[in-house]
Enzyme design. Structure first.
Site, PDB file in Angstrom:
ATOM      1  N   GLY A  45      29.804  49.938  29.978  1.00 23.20           N
ATOM      2  CA  GLY A  45      29.166  49.218  28.874  1.00 23.20           C
ATOM      3  C   GLY A  45      27.830  49.870  28.538  1.00 23.20           C
ATOM      4  N   GLY A 109      34.813  32.691  44.308  1.00 20.01           N
ATOM      5  CA  GLY A 109      33.968  31.986  45.286  1.00 20.01           C
ATOM      6  C   GLY A 109      32.812  31.284  44.596  1.00 20.01           C
ATOM      7  N   TYR A 152      44.378  50.236  38.450  1.00 16.12           N
ATOM      8  CA  TYR A 152      44.112  49.188  37.459  1.00 16.12           C
ATOM      9  C   TYR A 152      45.251  48.167  37.444  1.00 16.12           C
ATOM     10  CZ  TYR A 152      42.903  47.402  32.720  1.00 16.12           C
ATOM     11  OH  TYR A 152      42.559  46.634  31.632  1.00 16.12           O
TER      12      TYR A 152
HETATM   13  P1  NAD Z   1      34.670  47.866  28.597  1.00 19.40           P
HETATM   14  O1  NAD Z   1      34.821  49.021  29.509  1.00 19.40           O
HETATM   15  O2  NAD Z   1      34.052  48.095  27.262  1.00 19.40           O
HETATM   16  O3  NAD Z   1      33.892  46.676  29.299  1.00 19.40           O
HETATM   17  C1  NAD Z   1      33.923  46.425  30.666  1.00 19.40           C
HETATM   18  C2  NAD Z   1      32.518  46.078  31.106  1.00 19.40           C
HETATM   19  O4  NAD Z   1      32.535  45.791  32.522  1.00 19.40           O
HETATM   20  C3  NAD Z   1      31.536  47.238  30.916  1.00 19.40           C
HETATM   21  O5  NAD Z   1      30.372  46.769  30.281  1.00 19.40           O
HETATM   22  C4  NAD Z   1      31.261  47.712  32.327  1.00 19.40           C
HETATM   23  O6  NAD Z   1      29.986  48.309  32.473  1.00 19.40           O
HETATM   24  C5  NAD Z   1      31.418  46.423  33.109  1.00 19.40           C
HETATM   25  N1  NAD Z   1      31.690  46.640  34.535  1.00 19.40           N
HETATM   26  C6  NAD Z   1      32.576  47.513  35.080  1.00 19.40           C
HETATM   27  N2  NAD Z   1      32.534  47.439  36.412  1.00 19.40           N
HETATM   28  C7  NAD Z   1      31.611  46.488  36.727  1.00 19.40           C
HETATM   29  C8  NAD Z   1      31.105  45.945  37.944  1.00 19.40           C
HETATM   30  N3  NAD Z   1      31.549  46.380  39.119  1.00 19.40           N
HETATM   31  N4  NAD Z   1      30.154  44.984  37.888  1.00 19.40           N
HETATM   32  C9  NAD Z   1      29.684  44.543  36.689  1.00 19.40           C
HETATM   33  N5  NAD Z   1      30.108  45.020  35.508  1.00 19.40           N
HETATM   34  C10 NAD Z   1      31.064  45.978  35.532  1.00 19.40           C
HETATM   35  O7  NAD Z   1      36.141  47.241  28.404  1.00 19.40           O
HETATM   36  P2  NAD Z   1      36.653  46.054  27.468  1.00 19.40           P
HETATM   37  O8  NAD Z   1      37.666  46.610  26.547  1.00 19.40           O
HETATM   38  O9  NAD Z   1      35.518  45.272  26.928  1.00 19.40           O
HETATM   39  O10 NAD Z   1      37.450  45.174  28.540  1.00 19.40           O
HETATM   40  C11 NAD Z   1      36.910  43.976  29.082  1.00 19.40           C
HETATM   41  C12 NAD Z   1      37.942  43.338  29.985  1.00 19.40           C
HETATM   42  O11 NAD Z   1      39.144  43.049  29.266  1.00 19.40           O
HETATM   43  C13 NAD Z   1      38.351  44.214  31.179  1.00 19.40           C
HETATM   44  O12 NAD Z   1      38.504  43.396  32.308  1.00 19.40           O
HETATM   45  C14 NAD Z   1      39.691  44.765  30.755  1.00 19.40           C
HETATM   46  O13 NAD Z   1      40.509  45.058  31.857  1.00 19.40           O
HETATM   47  C15 NAD Z   1      40.249  43.630  29.916  1.00 19.40           C
HETATM   48  N6  NAD Z   1      41.232  44.141  28.940  1.00 19.40           N
HETATM   49  C16 NAD Z   1      40.833  44.791  27.818  1.00 19.40           C
HETATM   50  C17 NAD Z   1      41.786  45.287  26.940  1.00 19.40           C
HETATM   51  C18 NAD Z   1      41.405  45.988  25.655  1.00 19.40           C
HETATM   52  O14 NAD Z   1      42.305  46.465  24.961  1.00 19.40           O
HETATM   53  N7  NAD Z   1      40.164  46.083  25.274  1.00 19.40           N
HETATM   54  C19 NAD Z   1      43.148  45.144  27.221  1.00 19.40           C
HETATM   55  C20 NAD Z   1      43.509  44.494  28.404  1.00 19.40           C
HETATM   56  C21 NAD Z   1      42.553  43.983  29.254  1.00 19.40           C
HETATM   57  N1  UDP Z   2      30.517  34.054  46.613  1.00 18.12           N
HETATM   58  C1  UDP Z   2      29.600  34.407  45.640  1.00 18.12           C
HETATM   59  N2  UDP Z   2      28.835  33.418  45.098  1.00 18.12           N
HETATM   60  C2  UDP Z   2      28.926  32.118  45.469  1.00 18.12           C
HETATM   61  C3  UDP Z   2      29.898  31.778  46.451  1.00 18.12           C
HETATM   62  C4  UDP Z   2      30.676  32.754  46.999  1.00 18.12           C
HETATM   63  O1  UDP Z   2      29.477  35.571  45.282  1.00 18.12           O
HETATM   64  O2  UDP Z   2      28.207  31.304  44.916  1.00 18.12           O
HETATM   65  C5  UDP Z   2      31.358  35.106  47.164  1.00 18.12           C
HETATM   66  C6  UDP Z   2      31.098  35.376  48.639  1.00 18.12           C
HETATM   67  O3  UDP Z   2      31.000  36.790  48.787  1.00 18.12           O
HETATM   68  C7  UDP Z   2      32.354  34.885  49.301  1.00 18.12           C
HETATM   69  C8  UDP Z   2      33.402  34.993  48.239  1.00 18.12           C
HETATM   70  O4  UDP Z   2      32.704  34.693  47.046  1.00 18.12           O
HETATM   71  O5  UDP Z   2      32.707  35.680  50.412  1.00 18.12           O
HETATM   72  C9  UDP Z   2      34.566  34.043  48.402  1.00 18.12           C
HETATM   73  O6  UDP Z   2      34.063  32.761  48.551  1.00 18.12           O
HETATM   74  P1  UDP Z   2      34.932  31.596  49.192  1.00 18.12           P
HETATM   75  O7  UDP Z   2      34.094  30.361  49.178  1.00 18.12           O
HETATM   76  O8  UDP Z   2      36.236  31.518  48.510  1.00 18.12           O
HETATM   77  O9  UDP Z   2      35.262  32.084  50.652  1.00 18.12           O
HETATM   78  P2  UDP Z   2      34.338  32.534  51.881  1.00 18.12           P
HETATM   79  O10 UDP Z   2      34.429  34.030  51.935  1.00 18.12           O
HETATM   80  O11 UDP Z   2      32.921  32.051  51.612  1.00 18.12           O
HETATM   81  O12 UDP Z   2      34.954  31.874  53.036  1.00 18.12           O
END
Ligand code: NAD
Ligand code: UDP
Ligand code: UDP
Length: 336
Positions: A45, A109, A152
């Protein structure tokens, strides 16, 4: 006291907020008076997508990777964080699976602790290279678990499983949508997806790269239609979980798409053929009967009109050299 609580805006978390779909979703939620917390690690993004929202009193943006836990207080979660373009999600496949699986566990979670509703942006890719056409939600798919798209496809399939297990085990209010190819303004110009690729090539008079013979099909949904469907799904009663297909059932070959883009841009670009990537689905078209019946939803924007709006966006973007020059280039190649 209860009156005050009722008057409070809904607090909504959008993961992947700086992405293509996420940025439009944030806009719609703000227009509906929600308090929006956007979370993104800017992997695919860009800040440009949400720059116009940063001064909004109800919008807050947080840099965060959803594979790490997140502790905030929210009423609803839209889980969109995940690279969506094949070029992007195959660049770091292990990270892609982590985002889908660890990211979903963390967001589930969080939803569990807050008692929040949570919607998962799943995908038509869970059907793999489909043997049933068009694809209804009941079709279980044909995914190569060992191929380059599996990070994916299998990641998103596992995310769906997690959502339904949190529903069964913790009675969590979940919603799962399966999004089919969606396009529009704010796709990244180096995204590698077919619509942005064809338009950017046409506008810069470069060859338009059709992979394979170009007879493979996709069905393209304009972003505004998709976001409307997503919001309607989140607003359904708690017993409606999905999965629900969201997409435009009008099907086109990639050659037809290339010809349409050339026609609409008036470009002098030629069509060239490059090898078809491994496991590229041969055809794809959603059966949207369930969305029609449950959400009273169907797409309203024809490909011709949506493409014209997208071309207009890329024209302006490519003209504003400063924007491009100042932008962090994505670390992956734009084309095959
Ligand atoms: P995009 O790549 O433009 O947006 C995805 C966003 O997620 C980006 O801003 C990226 O920086 C962010 N991101 C990635 N990894 C991350 C992480 N670990 N933590 C936080 N942010 C993270 O793609 P999009 O087209 O906007 O798609 C959005 C969602 O919709 C995705 O989950 C995608 O799988 C789903 N989707 C989109 C399409 C499509 O045609 N556009 C089709 C099927 C599913
Ligand atoms: N978690 C989080 N935010 C919250 C609560 C949970 O990011 O406010 C994450 C945390 O890493 C946790 C996971 O979500 O391990 C799954 O949470 P869940 O309560 O289902 O199970 P847990 O691992 O705590 O037993
Ligand atoms: N494609 C193409 N030329 C491009 C980019 C993609 O012919 O420059 C093809 C690709 O092989 C696939 C279709 O267009 O058959 C859609 O590709 P995209 O990456 O947009 O999404 P997918 O539906 O494959 O996830």
């Amino acid at each position: 006291m209860s009156e005050t609580l009722n008057l409070r805006s809904k607090r909504v978390l959008v993961t992947g907020a700086a992405g293509f779909l996420g940025s439009f979703l944030c806009e719609r939620l703000l227009a509906a008076d929600c308090e929006v917390l956007g979370v993104d690690n800017y992997h695919t993004g860009t800040r440009r997508n949400i720059a116009h929202l940063l001064d909004h009193a109800n919008f807050e943006m947080m840099r965060h990777d959803v594979t790490h836990p997140l502790y905030v207080e929210v009423d609803e979660i839209f889980n969109l964080a995940c690279p969506a373009s094949p070029v992007h999600y195959q660049f770091d496949p292990v990270q892609t699976t982590k985002v889908c699986v660890h990211g979903s566990i963390n967001m589930l979670g969080l939803a569990r602790r807050c008692g929040a509703r949570i919607l998962q942006a799943s995908t038509s890719e869970i059907y793999g290279d489909p043997e049933v056409h068009p694809q209804p939600e009941s079709y279980r798919g044909n995914v190569n678990t060992l191929g380059p798209r599996a990070c994916y496809d299998e990641g998103k399939r596992c995310a769906e499983t997690l959502f339904f297990d949190y529903r069964r085990q913790h009675n969590l209010p979940i919603k799962v949508i399966r999004i089919f190819n969606t396009y529009g303004p704010r796709m990244h110009p180096n995204d590698g997806r077919v619509v942005s690729n064809f338009i950017c090539k046409a506008l810069t008079s470069e060859d338009i790269t059709v992979y394979g013979d170009g007879h493979q099909t996709r069905s393209f949904c304009f972003v505004d239609d998709l976001i409307e469907g997503m919001l309607r799904m989140m607003a359904t009663p708690e017993n409606i979980t999905g999965p629900v297909n969201l997409g435009n059932p009008e099907e086109f070959t990639m050659l037809q798409l290339a010809e349409k883009v050339i026609e609409l841009t008036g470009s002098s670009s030629k069509i060239v053929h490059l090898p078809l990537p491994q496991d590229d689905p041969t055809r794809r078209k959603p059966d949207i009967t369930l969305a029609r019946n449950t959400l009273n939803w169907e797409p309203t924007i024809e490909l011709q009109d949506g493409l014209a709006r997208t071309i207009d966006y890329f024209e302006r973007l490519l003209r504003s050299k400063n924007v491009i020059a100042n932008e962090k280039p994505l670390p992956f190649a734009a084309t095959a």
